[in-house]
Design a protein around this motif. Structure first.
Motif, PDB file in Angstrom:
ATOM      1  N   LEU A   1      53.261  61.054  60.503  1.00  0.00           N
ATOM      2  CA  LEU A   1      54.144  61.045  61.672  1.00  0.00           C
ATOM      3  C   LEU A   1      54.650  62.432  62.028  1.00  0.00           C
ATOM      4  CD1 LEU A   1      56.220  57.784  61.059  1.00  0.00           C
ATOM      5  CD2 LEU A   1      54.395  58.152  62.732  1.00  0.00           C
ATOM      6  N   ILE A   2      54.975  63.252  61.024  1.00  0.00           N
ATOM      7  CA  ILE A   2      55.481  64.585  61.349  1.00  0.00           C
ATOM      8  C   ILE A   2      54.361  65.444  61.920  1.00  0.00           C
ATOM      9  CG2 ILE A   2      55.150  65.806  59.155  1.00  0.00           C
ATOM     10  CD1 ILE A   2      58.317  65.865  61.361  1.00  0.00           C
ATOM     11  N   ASN A   3      53.131  65.269  61.434  1.00  0.00           N
ATOM     12  CA  ASN A   3      52.020  66.066  61.956  1.00  0.00           C
ATOM     13  C   ASN A   3      51.480  65.523  63.273  1.00  0.00           C
ATOM     14  OD1 ASN A   3      51.140  68.386  60.030  1.00  0.00           O
ATOM     15  ND2 ASN A   3      51.711  66.686  58.685  1.00  0.00           N
ATOM     16  N   LEU A   4      51.693  64.244  63.538  1.00  0.00           N
ATOM     17  CA  LEU A   4      51.329  63.690  64.841  1.00  0.00           C
ATOM     18  C   LEU A   4      52.101  64.376  65.962  1.00  0.00           C
ATOM     19  CD1 LEU A   4      49.784  61.518  66.480  1.00  0.00           C
ATOM     20  CD2 LEU A   4      51.699  59.961  66.024  1.00  0.00           C
ATOM     21  N   THR A   5      53.314  64.840  65.669  1.00  0.00           N
ATOM     22  CA  THR A   5      54.118  65.505  66.700  1.00  0.00           C
ATOM     23  C   THR A   5      53.474  66.800  67.191  1.00  0.00           C
ATOM     24  OG1 THR A   5      55.495  66.741  65.108  1.00  0.00           O
ATOM     25  CG2 THR A   5      56.256  64.540  65.751  1.00  0.00           C
ATOM     26  N   ARG A   6      52.554  67.371  66.420  1.00  0.00           N
ATOM     27  CA  ARG A   6      51.815  68.554  66.899  1.00  0.00           C
ATOM     28  C   ARG A   6      51.052  68.219  68.180  1.00  0.00           C
ATOM     29  NH1 ARG A   6      51.350  72.479  62.800  1.00  0.00           N
ATOM     30  NH2 ARG A   6      51.806  71.708  60.695  1.00  0.00           N
ATOM     31  N   PHE A   7      50.528  67.004  68.241  1.00  0.00           N
ATOM     32  CA  PHE A   7      49.714  66.585  69.380  1.00  0.00           C
ATOM     33  C   PHE A   7      50.561  65.966  70.489  1.00  0.00           C
ATOM     34  CE2 PHE A   7      47.299  66.406  65.459  1.00  0.00           C
ATOM     35  CZ  PHE A   7      46.197  67.183  65.771  1.00  0.00           C
ATOM     36  N   LEU A   8      51.766  65.548  70.136  1.00  0.00           N
ATOM     37  CA  LEU A   8      52.665  64.954  71.127  1.00  0.00           C
ATOM     38  C   LEU A   8      53.553  65.999  71.792  1.00  0.00           C
ATOM     39  CD1 LEU A   8      53.754  61.750  69.142  1.00  0.00           C
ATOM     40  CD2 LEU A   8      51.930  61.967  70.855  1.00  0.00           C
ATOM     41  N   GLY A   9      53.560  67.217  71.229  1.00  0.00           N
ATOM     42  CA  GLY A   9      54.258  68.320  71.883  1.00  0.00           C
ATOM     43  C   GLY A   9      55.647  68.626  71.378  1.00  0.00           C
ATOM     44  N   PHE A  10      56.038  68.074  70.213  1.00  0.00           N
ATOM     45  CA  PHE A  10      57.382  68.397  69.723  1.00  0.00           C
ATOM     46  C   PHE A  10      57.412  68.585  68.203  1.00  0.00           C
ATOM     47  CE2 PHE A  10      57.001  63.821  70.386  1.00  0.00           C
ATOM     48  CZ  PHE A  10      57.492  63.246  69.220  1.00  0.00           C
ATOM     49  N   PHE A  11      56.386  69.269  67.676  1.00  0.00           N
ATOM     50  CA  PHE A  11      56.407  69.607  66.254  1.00  0.00           C
ATOM     51  C   PHE A  11      57.626  70.484  65.976  1.00  0.00           C
ATOM     52  CE2 PHE A  11      55.155  72.117  62.501  1.00  0.00           C
ATOM     53  CZ  PHE A  11      54.843  71.075  61.631  1.00  0.00           C
ATOM     54  N   PRO A  12      58.353  70.220  64.885  1.00  0.00           N
ATOM     55  CA  PRO A  12      59.600  70.945  64.617  1.00  0.00           C
ATOM     56  C   PRO A  12      59.405  72.458  64.537  1.00  0.00           C
ATOM     57  CG  PRO A  12      59.392  69.045  63.167  1.00  0.00           C
ATOM     58  CD  PRO A  12      58.082  69.178  63.877  1.00  0.00           C
ATOM     59  N   ASN A  13      60.225  73.187  65.280  1.00  0.00           N
ATOM     60  CA  ASN A  13      60.241  74.650  65.227  1.00  0.00           C
ATOM     61  C   ASN A  13      61.267  75.060  64.168  1.00  0.00           C
ATOM     62  OD1 ASN A  13      60.028  77.371  65.697  1.00  0.00           O
ATOM     63  ND2 ASN A  13      61.006  77.313  67.715  1.00  0.00           N
ATOM     64  N   TYR A  14      60.842  74.920  62.915  1.00  0.00           N
ATOM     65  CA  TYR A  14      61.758  75.162  61.795  1.00  0.00           C
ATOM     66  C   TYR A  14      61.705  76.622  61.367  1.00  0.00           C
ATOM     67  CZ  TYR A  14      63.857  75.042  57.182  1.00  0.00           C
ATOM     68  OH  TYR A  14      64.647  75.310  56.092  1.00  0.00           O
ATOM     69  N   SER A  15      62.887  77.190  61.107  1.00  0.00           N
ATOM     70  CA  SER A  15      62.989  78.564  60.605  1.00  0.00           C
ATOM     71  C   SER A  15      63.940  78.598  59.417  1.00  0.00           C
ATOM     72  CB  SER A  15      63.512  79.507  61.696  1.00  0.00           C
ATOM     73  OG  SER A  15      62.657  79.514  62.818  1.00  0.00           O
TER      74      SER A  15
END
Length: 237
Positions: free
Chosen positions: A139-153
């Motif tokens: 689910l977290i990697n699916l967001t890469r394709f949905l356009g909202f993968f976490p921009n974590y710093s």
């Protein structure tokens, strides 16, 4: 026009006495819906081919300006060894199918997304011991394709779920911090294929899943909380 393609079954609904309406994510054209007659009758029963997230090969007649095409042929392309014989894996699979049915809408080719779905399911099927975290990784990697993968710093005190970014501002929306932030970071860094043991325990897994569900709710306007979520929780108790 007749089309042949690989596809992943997203949902399957009985239609009439012997028919099925099947929604698939296809390799050629993204989301497509099909009708299959006589799926439950005669020697050519095909209903088992359309189990959720099965990978199949199909031939269908594509009609212009139609949202529902007629399937001519359908057969398994990948034969799973454990997904539908392991109750925990089956529950995870049905849960992910419900999520995908809610979030996948595009009717266009996306080979990268198709490859992610296919290879992820194959790895899940072949992994005999370390699969309890798969749905979280998926689910977290699916967001890469949905356009909202976490921009974590690093070096930020909070993560803002609403905007998908690390922040120092606690008032910026739905935020996570402390233990939840550490868990979230560990999930982002997780390489499911490389892990020899599950990274999270039962309590952490449930907490992370609630964070992910909220994250999806904040970024997809018509996202529906999965009905199968409570069933998924129960299999890990």
């Amino acid at each position: 026009m007749q089309v042949q393609t690989s596809a992943i079954v997203i949902s399957s609904l009985k239609y009439g006495d012997n028919g099925l309406i099947i929604r698939c994510y296809t390799q050629n054209s993204g989301i497509e819906s099909f009708i299959l007659k006589n799926a439950f009758s005669g020697r050519n029963k095909k209903s088992s081919v359309f189990l959720i997230l099965n990978q199949i090969k199909i031939i269908y007649d594509q009609k212009k300006n139609s949202n529902l095409n007629y399937l001519k042929e359908a057969d398994a392309e990948i034969y799973y060894q454990s997904i539908y014989s392991n109750p925990i894996k089956t529950t995870i699979t049905l849960f992910l199918g419900e999520i995908l049915n809610s979030v996948l809408q595009e009717e266009e080719t996306n080979l990268s997304l198709y490859q992610f779905l296919s290879s992820g399911l194959n790895e899940f099927d072949s992994n005999r011991t370390n699969y309890a975290d798969f749905h979280l990784w998926f689910l977290i990697n699916l967001t890469r394709f949905l356009g909202f993968f976490p921009n974590y710093s690093e070096n930020y005190q909070f993560f803002d779920l609403t905007n998908g970014v690390s922040t120092h501002d606690f008032s910026s929306g739905f935020v996570i911090e402390k233990e939840e932030l550490i868990l979230f970071k560990n999930l982002i860094d997780l390489d499911f294929n490389a892990e020899e043991t599950s990274k999270f325990n039962q309590i952490q897994r449930k907490k992370l899943l609630e964070i992910i569900i909220r994250y999806y709710e904040l970024h997809i306007s018509d996202f529906r909380r999965p009905k199968s979520l409570e069933v998924l929780y129960s299999v890990f108790e």
